[in-house]
Scaffold this active site. Structure first.
Site, PDB file in Angstrom:
ATOM      1  N   GLY A  27      41.879  30.404  37.676  1.00  0.00           N
ATOM      2  CA  GLY A  27      42.137  29.169  36.932  1.00  0.00           C
ATOM      3  C   GLY A  27      43.312  29.380  36.012  1.00  0.00           C
ATOM      4  N   CYS A  80      40.508  36.857  39.115  1.00  0.00           N
ATOM      5  CA  CYS A  80      41.522  36.418  38.155  1.00  0.00           C
ATOM      6  C   CYS A  80      40.864  35.815  36.905  1.00  0.00           C
ATOM      7  CB  CYS A  80      42.501  35.452  38.836  1.00  0.00           C
ATOM      8  SG  CYS A  80      44.018  35.260  37.900  1.00  0.00           S
ATOM      9  N   TYR A  81      40.874  34.507  36.725  1.00  0.00           N
ATOM     10  CA  TYR A  81      40.200  33.930  35.553  1.00  0.00           C
ATOM     11  C   TYR A  81      38.715  34.319  35.539  1.00  0.00           C
ATOM     12  CZ  TYR A  81      38.805  30.347  32.125  1.00  0.00           C
ATOM     13  OH  TYR A  81      38.313  29.690  31.023  1.00  0.00           O
ATOM     14  N   HIS A  91      44.294  38.279  43.870  1.00  0.00           N
ATOM     15  CA  HIS A  91      43.725  37.191  44.682  1.00  0.00           C
ATOM     16  C   HIS A  91      43.480  37.667  46.123  1.00  0.00           C
ATOM     17  CE1 HIS A  91      44.154  33.808  41.854  1.00  0.00           C
ATOM     18  NE2 HIS A  91      45.111  34.572  41.339  1.00  0.00           N
ATOM     19  N   GLU A 128      41.933  36.084  48.357  1.00  0.00           N
ATOM     20  CA  GLU A 128      41.911  34.933  49.279  1.00  0.00           C
ATOM     21  C   GLU A 128      43.293  34.629  49.846  1.00  0.00           C
ATOM     22  OE1 GLU A 128      41.574  34.914  46.043  1.00  0.00           O
ATOM     23  OE2 GLU A 128      42.374  33.125  45.088  1.00  0.00           O
ATOM     24  N   ASP A 181      38.223  12.885  62.405  1.00  0.00           N
ATOM     25  CA  ASP A 181      37.164  12.956  61.390  1.00  0.00           C
ATOM     26  C   ASP A 181      36.094  11.889  61.616  1.00  0.00           C
ATOM     27  OD1 ASP A 181      38.906  14.805  60.396  1.00  0.00           O
ATOM     28  OD2 ASP A 181      39.589  13.593  58.723  1.00  0.00           O
ATOM     29  N   LYS A 193      40.068  20.409  58.100  1.00  0.00           N
ATOM     30  CA  LYS A 193      40.464  19.768  59.351  1.00  0.00           C
ATOM     31  C   LYS A 193      40.245  20.688  60.563  1.00  0.00           C
ATOM     32  CE  LYS A 193      42.619  15.930  60.568  1.00  0.00           C
ATOM     33  NZ  LYS A 193      42.168  14.657  59.975  1.00  0.00           N
TER      34      LYS A 193
END
Ligand code: XMP
Length: 509
Positions: A56, A83-84, A169, A171, A227, A365
């Site tokens: 964040g 991180c945060y 990070h 990710e 979708d 998606k």
């Protein structure tokens, strides 16, 4: 019940990506608000195996910064802070976070001291991706430092309590061993089992829909996109004839769309209602050029038509094909209604009497496309490019007359036809034509012409939140431009849009 890892969102642009990375490992994961208390977590997620605290942009020591319930550390569930989230762990449990200490941005060298737990499989030195101004300068009591960089304490751990803080990070793909770190946390530390798959998703979702809807009736609007098609098929599997799928022909659809919808959906044993509302939409948009006004008029009309169908079918439930990025684009849930009017077909009135059901709300998606394949949707539909709810009305800059619709429909058809012939359709996120409200001078058949301009837009994206214009071969663009100027008599010029998002959006209006 599936094991679940929750990602607590402290305002990171990557929170959803973290959940995605966990799901990619075969374990279900969803994003929750940082305001969820430990009691809420216990009550709502009996299947919880671990908690990840996201990054964040804030300073954890600032009283206005996002906080969380300190009791989440007492749930007896492993916690990983990124991180945060790493700062939260340190700040709450007695360590020290210093502002502006050891800033690092981009790829940074991690020096690993303890390779036994969260960093199992890491080498002594690893490339990780950093993006922080503040740093942990002293770990909380009971924690050991498992890795550092030149500038900061990068990984802390308390193996007895199963709490881990990571400054970088994992990710982000620039962190080479990011997947290894998630795998260590999810499987070794949380002991989660690989039990999430698209088949599992489909089975669980059908059960959940049955529980929500019971014997009541539902309607769903089909847009021709993947979708709403997937949502409709899931619903139909769950509630059968109690679902009516509605296709509203607004007059702003792609060329041949009503026929495509009818052909596709008659293969599925589903009640399909086709509503020809072209005149209503054209009348309502006469003289309107402002993009927001267009969207609002279209939205209101859509809802009115759906209300009429719902009344007629005695439906109590409105199903929408909302997916995760639609919700992300809406910002926090507090602002969701604002964005709905932009991003979902029509937007929803505040005093809506229909109950909402959004079976795809947690998916991306590409995950929806994977579900589509499992459900047996043809590639033609499963891999179709996104198409906006307001349709071609927002690709006609200026007034949406029938004549303008015909021009943009033909141009759009040519763009997609050439893309398919070049075998490039699936390598582009979205391709389309836009009719501009200007004329330019040309020369055709030795005579001066003064005609309309078509802009071509091809973009690549992962989730439509950002996008880059596609660097397609000039030869393809040339074919498209030649066909458009030859086959559409109102057009004598074609331009290619070279704008990324941001600063542009994908659609022009
Ligand atoms: P923008 O133009 O905001 O679009 O960059 C991002 C993606 O969303 C699609 N889009 C919409 N989809 N209703 C929809 O269902 C809408 O009102 C809408 N507006 C834009 C757009 O085509 C792109 O894929």
């Amino acid at each position: 019940m599936n094991a679940r890892i929750i990602v607590m969102d402290f305002g990171s642009q990557y929170a959803h990506l973290i959940a995605r990375r966990v799901r990619d490992l075969g374990v279900f994961s969803s994003v929750v608000s940082n305001e969820l208390s430990a009691d809420d977590i216990r009550a709502n997620f009996p299947d919880i195996r671990g908690i990840i605290l996201s990054g964040g942009p804030d300073d954890v020591v600032d009283p206005a910064a996002p906080q969380c319930d300190k009791n989440i550390f007492e749930l007896n569930v492993p916690v990983l802070g990124l991180c945060y989230g790493h700062h939260i762990i340190s700040h709450y449990l007695g360590g020290k976070v210093s502002l502006g200490a050891g800033r690092e941005y981009g790829i940074t060298k991690l020096k690993v001291a303890k390779k036994d737990s969260i960093l199992k499989g890491f080498d002594k030195a690893e490339a990780v991706w950093m993006n922080h101004g503040n740093s942990v300068t002293a770990p909380p009591p009971g924690f050991e430092v498992a890795a550092r960089t030149g500038n900061c304490i990068a990984v802390i751990q308390n193996k007895r309590k199963n709490i881990y803080g990571v400054q970088f990070h994992p990710e982000v793909t620039h962190t080479k061993k990011g997947k290894v770190l998630f795998s260590n946390f999810v499987f070794d530390i949380c002991s989660a089992k690989k039990d999430w798959s698209m088949e599992r998703f489909i089975g669980d979702k059908i059960k959940k829909i049955k529980r929500q809807v019971g014997n009541r009736r539902a309607i769903i609007g089909l847009s021709g996109g993947v979708d709403s098609s997937v949502a409709a098929i899931l619903m139909s599997r769950a509630i059968g004839k109690n679902l009516t799928a509605v296709f509203v022909d607004t007059g702003f659809m792609r060329l041949g769309e009503p026929e495509f919808i009818r052909d596709t959906f008659t293969h599925w044993d589903m009640k399909l209602k086709m509503v020809d509302a072209r005149k209503k939409f054209y009348d309502a948009l006469r003289g309107i050029v402002d993009p927001e006004q267009k969207r609002k008029i279209i939205g209101r009309l859509f809802i009115r038509i759906f209300d009429e169908v719902a009344l007629d079918k005695k439906a109590e439930i409105l199903v929408q094909g909302t997916i995760y990025p639609d919700r992300i684009e809406s910002g926090t849930s507090k602002n969701a209604s604002v964005i709905k009017s932009h991003h979902n077909v029509g937007g929803l009135p505040k005093n809506m009497t229909l109950e909402l059901c959004e079976p795809l709300e947690d998916l991306y998606k590409d995950e929806v496309r994977a579900v589509a394949k499992k459900l047996g949707l043809p590639d033609e539909l499963a891999l179709r490019h996104p198409f906006p709810g307001p349709g071609l009305a927002i690709r006609i800059l200026g007034e949406c007359t029938r004549k303008n619709v015909k021009i943009v429909q033909k141009a759009n058809y040519i763009v997609l036809d050439e893309l398919e012939k070049a075998d490039e359709y699936n390598s582009i996120w979205q391709a389309f034509a836009v009719l501009l409200p200007v004329k330019s001078v040309g020369v055709q058949g030795d005579a001066r012409s003064y005609k309309r301009v078509i802009a071509i837009r091809f973009v690549n994206s992962v989730d439509a939140m950002s996008a880059s214009f596609s660097k397609v071969p000039y030869s393809l663009l040339e074919k498209i431009s030649t066909r458009i100027t030859n086959e559409i008599k109102e057009v004598n010029r074609v331009v290619y849009d070279i704008t990324n998002k941001p600063p542009g959006t994908i659609e022009w209006e």
